[in-house]
Scaffold this active site. Structure first.
Site, short mmCIF file in Angstrom:
data_model
loop_
_atom_site.label_atom_id
_atom_site.label_comp_id
_atom_site.label_asym_id
_atom_site.label_seq_id
_atom_site.Cartn_x
_atom_site.Cartn_y
_atom_site.Cartn_z
N GLY A 78 0.83 -1.38 0.20
CA GLY A 78 0.09 -0.09 0.08
C GLY A 78 0.63 1.27 -0.09
N TYR A 79 2.12 1.35 0.23
CA TYR A 79 2.89 2.50 0.47
C TYR A 79 2.83 3.59 -0.86
CZ TYR A 79 6.69 5.61 1.41
OH TYR A 79 7.31 6.70 1.62
N CYS A 80 3.27 2.69 -2.01
CA CYS A 80 3.25 3.42 -3.46
C CYS A 80 1.78 3.97 -3.52
CB CYS A 80 3.73 2.57 -4.43
SG CYS A 80 5.53 2.36 -4.41
N SER A 82 -0.55 4.77 -1.52
CA SER A 82 -0.79 6.07 -0.79
C SER A 82 -0.11 7.08 -1.33
CB SER A 82 -0.60 5.57 0.77
OG SER A 82 0.91 5.46 0.86
#
Length: 221
Positions: A78-80, A82
């Site tokens: 989910g980091y990218c 977000s």
């Protein structure tokens, strides 16, 4: 409510962020994605919306810390996602607030040595995600894939993180104090010389570069 006696808020810097649930997307659950999006994107949006009346009153600045991972999808999870959302929200916000004299800037750091990129922490997190993956997924990828993946993270990614965090804080300072702040700031040599140029390359070439040297799953074609 904004008081007529209060001059407003000149600068809002959204820098909260987290990274967890590393590994391949298929190893993760929906909750792994939700946890990151709640902090990195939805939390930032909530704080911004609650303070916009004060920022608008002061004709101030909004500075959102994204990542070069908001321009180039470098990691699973989910980091990218977000950070792409931070970019999109910032773009729409900048256009909406321009008539009020409010400026919106985005900072896109490369890889810096912080708690998020602590090698032991990241490798442990990947191992934990792998341990709770479904047996069929483990069979598809294989233990050799996991070992090679962890080795690549340790030797070729996390070991090259920039230790000079002032490169990021200098961007924040300029975005808050300059008469004509930039729309976007790239912090770190890797962001400027590697990842940002890659974001303009043809997709097939970027895919080849980012997957070069990665281990192959046990049941890959």
């Amino acid at each position: 409510m904004v008081s007529s006696e209060f001059p407003g808020l000149w600068g809002l810097v959204n820098n909260a962020g987290m990274s967890r649930g590393s590994g391949r997307n298929e190893w993760l659950t929906k909750q792994d994605f939700v946890t990151i999006l709640d902090v990195n994107l939805l939390g930032m949006i909530e704080v911004t919306l609650s303070l916009l009346p004060l920022v608008r009153k002061a004709r101030g600045r909004v500075v959102n810390v994204s990542s070069i991972a908001g321009r180039l999808s470098l990691t699973p999870g989910g980091y990218c996602i977000s950070k792409y959302g931070v970019e999109a929200f910032s773009d729409s916000l900048r256009r909406e607030l321009a008539p009020f004299g409010v400026k919106v800037a985005v900072i896109e750091p490369g890889f810096f040595k912080t708690n998020k990129t602590n090698t032991d922490r990241v490798l442990l997190n990947v191992q934990e995600v792998w341990d709770r993956a479904q047996p069929e997924i483990k069979e598809t990828y294989g233990e050799k894939f996991l070992a090679s993946y962890l080795k690549r993270l340790s030797e070729h990614v996390l070991s090259t993180c920039n230790e000079n965090l002032s490169e990021v804080t200098d961007c924040m300072e300029h975005a808050l104090t300059a008469c004509h702040p930039r729309t976007r700031y790239s912090a770190g040599w890797d962001a400027k010389l590697l990842y940002l140029p890659m974001s303009y390359m043809p997709t097939f070439l970027v895919d080849a570069i980012l997957t070069w040297g990665l281990p192959r799953p046990a049941k890959a074609l």
